[in-house]
Design a protein around this motif. Structure first.
Motif, mmCIF file in Angstrom:
data_model
loop_
_atom_site.group_PDB
_atom_site.id
_atom_site.type_symbol
_atom_site.label_atom_id
_atom_site.label_comp_id
_atom_site.label_asym_id
_atom_site.label_seq_id
_atom_site.Cartn_x
_atom_site.Cartn_y
_atom_site.Cartn_z
ATOM 1 N N ARG A 14 2.287 1.873 -3.276
ATOM 2 C CA ARG A 14 1.303 2.417 -4.232
ATOM 3 C C ARG A 14 1.061 3.907 -4.000
ATOM 4 O O ARG A 14 0.311 4.535 -4.726
ATOM 5 C CB ARG A 14 -0.026 1.658 -4.105
ATOM 6 N N ASN A 33 0.293 5.287 -0.754
ATOM 7 C CA ASN A 33 -0.454 5.619 0.461
ATOM 8 C C ASN A 33 0.518 5.826 1.626
ATOM 9 O O ASN A 33 0.699 4.949 2.473
ATOM 10 C CB ASN A 33 -1.458 4.506 0.801
ATOM 11 N N GLN A 34 1.107 6.989 1.633
ATOM 12 C CA GLN A 34 2.139 7.300 2.619
ATOM 13 C C GLN A 34 1.645 7.127 4.056
ATOM 14 O O GLN A 34 2.377 6.656 4.926
ATOM 15 C CB GLN A 34 2.582 8.749 2.392
ATOM 16 N N ASP A 47 -0.210 5.011 5.384
ATOM 17 C CA ASP A 47 -0.222 3.630 5.879
ATOM 18 C C ASP A 47 1.091 3.247 6.551
ATOM 19 O O ASP A 47 1.141 2.284 7.322
ATOM 20 C CB ASP A 47 -0.510 2.648 4.731
ATOM 21 N N SER A 63 0.837 -1.203 0.000
ATOM 22 C CA SER A 63 0.000 0.000 0.000
ATOM 23 C C SER A 63 0.876 1.259 0.000
ATOM 24 O O SER A 63 0.588 2.215 -0.727
ATOM 25 C CB SER A 63 -0.915 -0.033 1.230
#
Lengths: 188, 172
Positions: free
Chosen positions: A15, A17-18, A20, A12
């Motif tokens: 992709r 989504n920092q 996360d 994630s």
């Protein structure tokens, strides 16, 4: 969201989504901090190193291919960050970390810690903190983190045999202290 | 003897003792009170270490780490912006020079054929003349405009970077 595996969180983050990454920080900050406190023997240095380690992990997360567990990969970063701080400060501890033949000096602190401790566990935890940094680290990773000696040897860049020797030496040194103070429990 | 019992107990604690080793350990423990004491002490250590707890990370670690990540990311992107501005600046100057040189056509009277002993000094004179022609022609306006524009953009960017850096220092 909190039940995601490390790999799922990493995918994630990769992709984009920092946010996360905060899940990994929550998950590993306690363990990493315990390691750093034993290695650096200083609360402030440990706090700084903790943040640096997570920042480095984030910046190089693209290079994590999942060939080892995230914890092994991350603790290696934590260990190297601590070594960098130690060598920058040229502390005595740095010298202690060079060889596995380093001298145990725990006897020096024994009376003081024994006098302060009101039970055997507290006494032994205090003595673990007085072990040379790498020995203490092996104890933490093996007993608290439930890591195998193989994983520990990867993190510390040691051979499996050396990691095992160091674990046995730590255990035996603590055992000698237990006998010295006649603290051994009856077998159940 | 002591070393042997220590080795056997450590292997036992690591679950690495084979059946023959277990028998050997059992025999030692039955025959020797000191060996039994060793095992009890090891068990005490093992029991204590298994109950060791983690230290809590300092309060606010996660937001602090995430803030540092965000700041580092921003710094990285402004680095790219800086590189882009510099590249644009260099490309602009190179392009201006290229256009100016391409548009330069020396007139007949400007050609000084010299094949004599002082050809070296004439060569230098010719090169100097080329440069003076470039910067005295209409093309100088183009170069001047481009360079001025780029200097203004770069100056603005440097000023902004400096201001951001000062603000960041103040916020620490």
């Amino acid at each position: 969201m909190k039940n995601l595996s490390d790999i799922e969180i990493i995918e994630s983050v990769k992709r984009g989504n920092q946010a996360d990454f905060a899940l990994l920080v929550d998950r590993y900050s306690g363990k990493a901090f315990s390691m750093l406190k034993r290695l650096l023997k200083n609360q402030m240095d440990a706090e700084e190193a903790l943040q640096d380690s997570f920042l480095k992990a984030y910046q190089s997360i693209a290079s994590f291919k999942g060939e080892s567990k995230f914890s092994t990969w991350f603790y290696r970063i934590v260990y190297n960050t601590a070594l960098t701080i130690l060598s920058a400060k040229k502390r005595k501890t740095e010298k202690e970390m060079v060889s596995i033949d380093e001298e145990f000096e725990i006897e020096t602190f024994d009376n003081e810690i024994y006098a302060k401790s009101d039970n055997v566990n507290k006494y032994l935890f205090g003595m673990v903190d007085r072990l040379p940094p790498r020995y203490a680290l092996i104890i933490i990773l093996y007993y608290i983190d439930d890591m195998s000696l193989n994983e520990i040897s990867q993190i510390l860049g040691l051979s499996l045999v050396n990691a095992k020797v160091m674990l046995h030496r730590s255990r035996t040194a603590l055992k000698d202290l237990v006998i010295k103070h006649n603290l051994q429990e009856e077998l159940t | 003897m002591k070393k042997n019992i220590e080795e056997l107990i450590n292997k036992y604690l690591d679950n690495e003792l084979d059946p023959a080793g277990v028998n050997e350990l059992n025999n030692l423990l039955t025959d020797d009170e000191d060996s039994l004491k060793e095992l009890k002490a090891y068990k005490t250590v093992e029991h204590a270490l298994r109950e060791m707890e983690l230290d809590d990370a300092p309060a606010g670690t996660t937001p602090r780490v995430m803030h540092r990540i965000a700041t580092a990311k921003k710094a990285k992107s402004s680095n790219w912006f800086f590189k882009a501005v510099i590249s644009f600046f260099i490309t602009g100057i190179a392009a201006s020079l290229f256009i100016a040189i391409k548009n330069y056509h020396p007139s007949d009277k400007e050609i000084i054929p010299q094949q004599t002993v002082d050809s070296v000094s004439n060569f230098i004179g010719e090169k100097t003349h080329i440069f003076s022609s470039i910067f005295s022609g209409d093309d100088v306006k183009l170069i001047g405009t481009v360079v001025t524009l780029l200097l203004i953009v770069t100056g603005y960017f440097i000023f902004e970077t400096h201001r951001n850096f000062r603000n960041k220092l103040k916020s620490l």
